[in-house]
Design an enzyme around this catalytic site. Sequence first.
Site, PDB file in Angstrom:
ATOM      1  N   GLN A 244       0.846  -1.198   0.000  1.00  9.84           N
ATOM      2  CA  GLN A 244       0.000   0.000   0.000  1.00  9.84           C
ATOM      3  C   GLN A 244       0.880   1.246   0.000  1.00  9.84           C
ATOM      4  O   GLN A 244       1.157   1.823   1.044  1.00  9.84           O
ATOM      5  CB  GLN A 244      -0.899  -0.030   1.244  1.00  9.84           C
ATOM      6  CG  GLN A 244      -1.894   1.095   1.323  1.00  9.84           C
ATOM      7  CD  GLN A 244      -3.060   0.876   0.400  1.00  9.84           C
ATOM      8  OE1 GLN A 244      -3.532  -0.226   0.223  1.00  9.84           O
ATOM      9  NE2 GLN A 244      -3.533   1.944  -0.203  1.00  9.84           N
ATOM     10  N   PHE A 245       1.317   1.677  -1.193  1.00 10.92           N
ATOM     11  CA  PHE A 245       2.208   2.834  -1.270  1.00 10.92           C
ATOM     12  C   PHE A 245       1.548   4.109  -0.767  1.00 10.92           C
ATOM     13  O   PHE A 245       2.221   5.025  -0.308  1.00 10.92           O
ATOM     14  CB  PHE A 245       2.738   3.023  -2.701  1.00 10.92           C
ATOM     15  CG  PHE A 245       1.783   3.662  -3.647  1.00 10.92           C
ATOM     16  CD1 PHE A 245       1.791   5.045  -3.842  1.00 10.92           C
ATOM     17  CD2 PHE A 245       0.868   2.903  -4.369  1.00 10.92           C
ATOM     18  CE1 PHE A 245       0.905   5.642  -4.722  1.00 10.92           C
ATOM     19  CE2 PHE A 245      -0.011   3.482  -5.245  1.00 10.92           C
ATOM     20  CZ  PHE A 245       0.003   4.859  -5.430  1.00 10.92           C
ATOM     21  N   THR A 246       0.217   4.169  -0.788  1.00 10.75           N
ATOM     22  CA  THR A 246      -0.467   5.393  -0.375  1.00 10.75           C
ATOM     23  C   THR A 246      -0.342   5.671   1.120  1.00 10.75           C
ATOM     24  O   THR A 246      -0.698   6.758   1.575  1.00 10.75           O
ATOM     25  CB  THR A 246      -1.953   5.366  -0.779  1.00 10.75           C
ATOM     26  OG1 THR A 246      -2.602   4.287  -0.118  1.00 10.75           O
ATOM     27  CG2 THR A 246      -2.106   5.242  -2.284  1.00 10.75           C
TER      28      THR A 246
END
Length: 143
Positions: free
Chosen positions: A76-78
Amino acid sequence: MLMRAVVQRVGQASVTVEGRVVGEIEGPGLLVLVGVTHDDTPEQARRLAAKLWGLRILAGEKSCSDLGAPLLVISQFTLYGDARKGRRPTWIAAAPGPVAEPLVDAVVAELRALGAKVETGVFGADMQVALVNDGPITLVLDV
């Protein structure tokens, strides 16, 4: 910076890519969203896995290691999105795929080495995540 995870105690969770379920757990268990930044290391991945395996947030203050409970781990890069200025978040603190993917894989591999049953999403894919948050209990871990 520190490797970041959002951890939710779940009764069930699944991740779907292009209409196909690619990872699914039946609880009790943990849904773990993992974010990686530029300077994270394999040692941080190892520490995060150990923390997740022993985190005592399941019923009766038990951990996944106590119950053999499954984990669904999704990149989950966000989690490193920055929306302090303006209305559009920036993602500059998130590591690029060639850096992040091996570290998310390292978290999964270390969990499995500890004895965990781990399901995953597909790195970089457009994923739909479904869950039943139990409690609800949601924690943010920086390791």
